[in-house]
Design an enzyme around this catalytic site. Sequence first.
Site, PDB file in Angstrom:
ATOM      1  N   GLU A 159     -14.558  -7.983  -5.450  1.00 54.71           N
ATOM      2  CA  GLU A 159     -14.751  -6.629  -4.925  1.00 54.71           C
ATOM      3  C   GLU A 159     -15.529  -5.709  -5.867  1.00 54.71           C
ATOM      4  OE1 GLU A 159     -13.851  -5.980  -1.905  1.00 54.71           O
ATOM      5  OE2 GLU A 159     -12.589  -7.719  -1.518  1.00 54.71           O
ATOM      6  N   HIS A 239       3.686   5.233  -3.562  1.00 50.78           N
ATOM      7  CA  HIS A 239       4.694   4.769  -2.610  1.00 50.78           C
ATOM      8  C   HIS A 239       5.866   4.100  -3.321  1.00 50.78           C
ATOM      9  CE1 HIS A 239       1.549   4.382   0.871  1.00 50.78           C
ATOM     10  NE2 HIS A 239       1.931   5.613   0.657  1.00 50.78           N
ATOM     11  N   TYR A 240       7.046   4.355  -2.763  1.00 57.34           N
ATOM     12  CA  TYR A 240       8.247   3.647  -3.197  1.00 57.34           C
ATOM     13  C   TYR A 240       9.160   3.498  -1.988  1.00 57.34           C
ATOM     14  CZ  TYR A 240      11.953   1.956  -6.190  1.00 57.34           C
ATOM     15  OH  TYR A 240      12.900   1.169  -6.781  1.00 57.34           O
ATOM     16  N   SER A 243       3.874  -1.479  -1.166  1.00 63.21           N
ATOM     17  CA  SER A 243       3.572  -2.695  -0.406  1.00 63.21           C
ATOM     18  C   SER A 243       3.352  -3.890  -1.330  1.00 63.21           C
ATOM     19  CB  SER A 243       2.347  -2.487   0.484  1.00 63.21           C
ATOM     20  OG  SER A 243       1.238  -2.068  -0.291  1.00 63.21           O
ATOM     21  N   TYR A 244       2.988  -3.644  -2.584  1.00 60.84           N
ATOM     22  CA  TYR A 244       2.889  -4.706  -3.580  1.00 60.84           C
ATOM     23  C   TYR A 244       3.251  -4.122  -4.937  1.00 60.84           C
ATOM     24  CZ  TYR A 244      -1.807  -2.664  -4.212  1.00 60.84           C
ATOM     25  OH  TYR A 244      -2.867  -1.796  -4.406  1.00 60.84           O
ATOM     26  N   HIS A 246       2.370  -3.892  -8.126  1.00 60.89           N
ATOM     27  CA  HIS A 246       1.452  -3.656  -9.245  1.00 60.89           C
ATOM     28  C   HIS A 246       1.048  -2.203  -9.066  1.00 60.89           C
ATOM     29  CE1 HIS A 246      -1.579  -5.109 -12.301  1.00 60.89           C
ATOM     30  NE2 HIS A 246      -1.965  -3.865 -12.049  1.00 60.89           N
ATOM     31  N   PHE A 247       1.296  -1.372 -10.065  1.00 61.63           N
ATOM     32  CA  PHE A 247       1.215   0.072  -9.873  1.00 61.63           C
ATOM     33  C   PHE A 247      -0.153   0.521  -9.377  1.00 61.63           C
ATOM     34  CE2 PHE A 247       0.555   4.461 -11.257  1.00 61.63           C
ATOM     35  CZ  PHE A 247       1.639   5.068 -10.647  1.00 61.63           C
ATOM     36  N   HIS A 248      -0.125   1.351  -8.330  1.00 57.26           N
ATOM     37  CA  HIS A 248      -1.351   1.878  -7.744  1.00 57.26           C
ATOM     38  C   HIS A 248      -1.084   3.247  -7.139  1.00 57.26           C
ATOM     39  CE1 HIS A 248       0.764  -0.451  -4.674  1.00 57.26           C
ATOM     40  NE2 HIS A 248       0.223   0.327  -3.759  1.00 57.26           N
ATOM     41  N   HIS A 250      -2.511   5.935  -4.108  1.00 56.76           N
ATOM     42  CA  HIS A 250      -3.323   6.109  -2.909  1.00 56.76           C
ATOM     43  C   HIS A 250      -4.024   7.473  -2.979  1.00 56.76           C
ATOM     44  CE1 HIS A 250      -1.446   2.658  -0.805  1.00 56.76           C
ATOM     45  NE2 HIS A 250      -0.434   2.962  -1.593  1.00 56.76           N
TER      46      HIS A 250
END
Length: 313
Positions: A159, A239-240, A243-244, A246-248, A250
């Site tokens: 990507e 989000h908590y 969805s996966y 590994h810290f991200h 949005h």
Amino acid sequence: MPDISALKGFVLTEILNEEPDRCRLTLLGTLPSGWSAEESQDQPLQAIIRIEKNAFASEQAVALFKDLVHKTKLMGKQYTWVAGWLSFQASDIKQPQGDVKINVICPATDVHVKKYTKQKSILVRETPELYRRITLPFINSFPPERTRWVAEILAGRAEQEKVLYSSSECVVLPDMKWDLHTTESLYLVAIAHDPVLRSLRDLRGDVHLDLLKSIRREAYRIVGERWNIGRGGLRMLIHYQPSYYHFHVHIVNANYELAGFGMVVGQAHLLEDVISLLEVNPKIFETMTLTYGLGEQHGLYEQMKLTQSEVDD
């Protein structure tokens, strides 16, 4: 790279979810083994396909009723409700982003199927003790393969043509939810490099404030330079449960208010608020009780539901 021509060989097994308000269907089925060169078996591959109508391109508004809408029918007289059919053959007015957006998950695991199946939700309260006893072992149970796609992006092997910003701390690129064209629905994601940092619970003020402020700063710089969106024009969310793991973060246009994209109370935590809370108490996410929604297909659902009686009112 997947062979997208194999989409014609998709065999429908089940409709996992219908979302008419978002013009989206989520389908379960199989794709021919030729979809992925990584899969050597001859058997069809289980796949999830999400197909949704893209937003109209604003620059095509002048041609909307002249060329694009080729058939209309009066459906209601009191409020003048008209049904319209689009001419997909009008090559001179094709949508720059396509008429529909298709996401393919293949091979799809049972975990993926549960995630995308329509489900009822409950709100649960997760104390620090429940996190350590239930949630943390659940997070630790995931094999590295579940976030291999993240590792490939961070390592510069995937990507890269989409990456908008890269540093030793994080990368920023468009989220797969975005059609890459409609600014009103702009949706980016910032992914941290640190593999130990997996969720909101791991954040510590004395360690991660610089990272979070850097993400905020670079997000505004990027969208300001590319899309002319100024301060206050973004909604940045953590989000908590995510969805996966590994810290991200949005990064969404502040005018995009579709709650189904993880902007609901009980899941979304504003980055601005997270920064402020960590400045007040560097260990707050280690010590506070978090309330959030869990779908009945989520891997934490049964255990967290059973333990809610342990949480003091």
